[in-house]
Design an enzyme around this catalytic site. Structure first.
Site, PDB file in Angstrom:
ATOM      1  N   LYS A   1      -4.100 -11.523  -7.919  1.00 32.95           N
ATOM      2  CA  LYS A   1      -5.417 -11.890  -7.390  1.00 32.95           C
ATOM      3  C   LYS A   1      -6.535 -11.002  -7.930  1.00 32.95           C
ATOM      4  CE  LYS A   1      -5.468  -8.954  -3.326  1.00 32.95           C
ATOM      5  NZ  LYS A   1      -5.887  -8.751  -1.965  1.00 32.95           N
TER       6      LYS A   1
ATOM      7  N   LYS B   1     -10.708  -5.419  -6.059  1.00 33.16           N
ATOM      8  CA  LYS B   1     -11.512  -4.307  -6.563  1.00 33.16           C
ATOM      9  C   LYS B   1     -10.665  -3.161  -7.091  1.00 33.16           C
ATOM     10  CE  LYS B   1     -12.673  -4.516  -1.769  1.00 33.16           C
ATOM     11  NZ  LYS B   1     -13.615  -5.204  -0.960  1.00 33.16           N
TER      12      LYS B   1
ATOM     13  N   LYS C   1       0.843  -1.202   0.000  1.00 29.10           N
ATOM     14  CA  LYS C   1       0.000   0.000   0.000  1.00 29.10           C
ATOM     15  C   LYS C   1       0.876   1.248   0.000  1.00 29.10           C
ATOM     16  CE  LYS C   1      -4.289  -1.808   0.551  1.00 29.10           C
ATOM     17  NZ  LYS C   1      -4.709  -2.578   1.716  1.00 29.10           N
TER      18      LYS C   1
HETATM   19  P1  TYM Z   1     -11.005  -7.325   1.953  1.00 28.82           P
HETATM   20  O1  TYM Z   1     -12.124  -6.363   2.091  1.00 28.82           O
HETATM   21  O2  TYM Z   1      -9.866  -6.983   1.086  1.00 28.82           O
HETATM   22  O3  TYM Z   1     -11.550  -8.718   1.481  1.00 28.82           O
HETATM   23  C1  TYM Z   1     -12.607  -9.389   2.168  1.00 28.82           C
HETATM   24  C2  TYM Z   1     -12.361 -10.873   2.205  1.00 28.82           C
HETATM   25  O4  TYM Z   1     -12.254 -11.386   0.891  1.00 28.82           O
HETATM   26  C3  TYM Z   1     -11.040 -12.108   0.753  1.00 28.82           C
HETATM   27  N1  TYM Z   1     -10.519 -11.911  -0.610  1.00 28.82           N
HETATM   28  C4  TYM Z   1     -10.057 -12.905  -1.376  1.00 28.82           C
HETATM   29  N2  TYM Z   1      -9.938 -14.221  -1.154  1.00 28.82           N
HETATM   30  C5  TYM Z   1      -9.445 -14.977  -2.163  1.00 28.82           C
HETATM   31  N3  TYM Z   1      -9.068 -14.463  -3.360  1.00 28.82           N
HETATM   32  C6  TYM Z   1      -9.169 -13.139  -3.622  1.00 28.82           C
HETATM   33  N4  TYM Z   1      -8.813 -12.666  -4.811  1.00 28.82           N
HETATM   34  C7  TYM Z   1      -9.670 -12.293  -2.605  1.00 28.82           C
HETATM   35  N5  TYM Z   1      -9.901 -10.960  -2.521  1.00 28.82           N
HETATM   36  C8  TYM Z   1     -10.414 -10.751  -1.289  1.00 28.82           C
HETATM   37  C9  TYM Z   1     -10.093 -11.536   1.783  1.00 28.82           C
HETATM   38  O5  TYM Z   1      -9.102 -12.466   2.119  1.00 28.82           O
HETATM   39  C10 TYM Z   1     -11.044 -11.250   2.912  1.00 28.82           C
HETATM   40  O6  TYM Z   1     -11.250 -12.398   3.695  1.00 28.82           O
HETATM   41  N6  TYM Z   1      -8.394  -6.790   6.166  1.00 28.82           N
HETATM   42  C11 TYM Z   1      -9.604  -7.353   5.623  1.00 28.82           C
HETATM   43  C12 TYM Z   1     -10.867  -6.840   6.289  1.00 28.82           C
HETATM   44  C13 TYM Z   1     -10.878  -7.031   7.767  1.00 28.82           C
HETATM   45  C14 TYM Z   1     -10.970  -8.266   8.459  1.00 28.82           C
HETATM   46  C15 TYM Z   1     -10.949  -7.924   9.844  1.00 28.82           C
HETATM   47  C16 TYM Z   1     -11.053  -9.595   8.061  1.00 28.82           C
HETATM   48  C17 TYM Z   1     -10.821  -6.040   8.689  1.00 28.82           C
HETATM   49  N7  TYM Z   1     -10.866  -6.586   9.938  1.00 28.82           N
HETATM   50  C18 TYM Z   1     -11.047  -8.917  10.820  1.00 28.82           C
HETATM   51  C19 TYM Z   1     -11.143 -10.573   9.044  1.00 28.82           C
HETATM   52  C20 TYM Z   1     -11.137 -10.234  10.412  1.00 28.82           C
HETATM   53  C21 TYM Z   1      -9.675  -6.964   4.149  1.00 28.82           C
HETATM   54  O7  TYM Z   1      -9.128  -6.003   3.729  1.00 28.82           O
HETATM   55  O8  TYM Z   1     -10.486  -7.738   3.412  1.00 28.82           O
END
Ligand code: TYM
Length: 331
Positions: A194, A197, A111
């Site tokens: 991967k 968005k 980032k």
């Molecule tokens: P975020 O919003 O980027 O994504 C949400 C969830 O989707 C999964 N994910 C994927 N899994 C497989 N392949 C992909 N291409 C892919 N893109 C997204 C992510 O692994 C995630 O599980 N930091 C987290 C949000 C968060 C969170 C937490 C998660 C904040 N606090 C506490 C678990 C527990 C995030 O940015 O996810």
């Protein structure tokens, strides 16, 4: 019965990566566990500090969570900022989170590279906030995709450190969880990396995409000139298309195209057509529910209100106990 926590940032519509990396597991987990699923709106400010429509983005994710089948009666479905105790726990955890370990986190480095003009403290302490989200409900399992693995490792470090420093066994050490055992990474359509968005136009397929858009995106996916030697390994862009097929297509379909590939007879156009139709078969019912739910403001408000109450009941209790453990006393 175990306690489960997971969250998704409201920085765009949900895509197949979110679904197959995380939500698919949520749906199964909510049947047999104490589950908390939330919308990480605080976290979204680390990359989008002045969102044009924060409330609209949160609403969209709420709708999409519900459309996939998250049941607000079985799970606690809430918005992170509706549980401000999270911010207090984050502050307390930050006192024992070290610069060195935060600076080493891969997502922070990525980032920082992507937004050199905005390397803010929230970005650095993103994993502390995430740890607070998880341990505020004393969760033991966290269903996430592969990209969150390192964050979970830090969550365990922070939980363990808290227990050691305050001489208690208060927090469990939560693990990243997937029923399929290995955490997964759903690839995007641009040939590398991967699905995400913010990875560029056409890379991600959103649950809300209509069939025309899906066909167009899949047909434009990166491929190559095709194999010329039988049984040759698949280059990344091709492997990625097969990975997508693995989550939406039948075993027969995959085997058919795999054989076509191995015998150098593959026609990528046919593979893409089939893949697009299989994706549409999966997303279309979800998209219909998204459209229905979006219009039901009263229901959405009710879900958010009840979610906030249930999250507060659990989270406020933990934070009160944490204050006590550290030694804060009321006069
Ligand atoms: P975020 O919003 O980027 O994504 C949400 C969830 O989707 C999964 N994910 C994927 N899994 C497989 N392949 C992909 N291409 C892919 N893109 C997204 C992510 O692994 C995630 O599980 N930091 C987290 C949000 C968060 C969170 C937490 C998660 C904040 N606090 C506490 C678990 C527990 C995030 O940015 O996810």
């Amino acid at each position: 019965m175990e306690t489960v926590v997971s969250g998704i940032r409201p920085t765009g519509n949900l895509h197949l990566g979110n679904y197959f990396g995380a939500i698919k597991n949520f749906l199964r987990m909510q049947e047999e566990n104490r589950c908390f699923f939330f919308i990480a709106d605080y976290h979204s400010l680390t990359t989008h500090p002045t969102p044009e429509d924060l409330h609209g983005n949160v609403k969209q994710v709420l709708v999409e969570y519900l459309a996939t089948g998250i049941d607000p009666e079985k799970s606690t479905l809430y918005i992170q900022s509706d549980l401000p105790e999270t911010a207090e726990l984050y502050l307390l955890l930050n006192m024992n989170a070290y610069m060195g370990e935060l600076e080493r986190v891969t997502t922070f480095k990525e980032k920082a590279r992507k937004q050199p003009e905005n390397i803010n403290a929230g970005l650095l302490t993103y994993p502390t906030l995430m740890a607070a989200d998880i341990i505020i409900h004393k969760a033991s399992k966290v269903p996430v995709g592969k990209d969150q693995e390192q964050h979970l490792e830090l969550t365990r470090t922070f939980a363990r450190r808290f227990n050691r420093m305050y001489n208690t066994e208060f927090f469990p050490e939560p693990v990243a969880f997937n029923y399929g055992e290995n955490l997964i990474k759903i690839p995007g359509l641009d040939g590398t990396g991967k699905m995400g968005k913010s990875e560029g136009e056409g890379n991600a397929i959103f649950l809300a995409d209509d069939p025309k858009v899906i066909r167009k995106k899949v047909m434009r996916a990166v491929t190559d000139a095709g194999p010329t030697v039988p049984d040759s390994p698949k280059p990344e862009p091709i492997e990625n298309l097969f990975s997508l097929m693995k989550v939406v297509s039948t075993a027969d379909t995959i085997e058919y195209f795999d054989t076509q590939y191995k015998t150098c007879q593959i026609r990528y156009g046919d593979l893409k057509k089939q893949l697009a139709e299989d994706i549409i078969k999966f997303t279309e019912p979800v998209r219909e529910r998204i459209l229905e739910l979006s219009a039901n403001e009263a229901y959405l408000s009710k879900v958010a209100r009840i979610g906030a109450e249930k999250a507060h009941e659990s989270g406020a209790k933990t934070v009160n106990e944490v204050r006590d453990i550290i030694g804060f006393r009321k006069f």
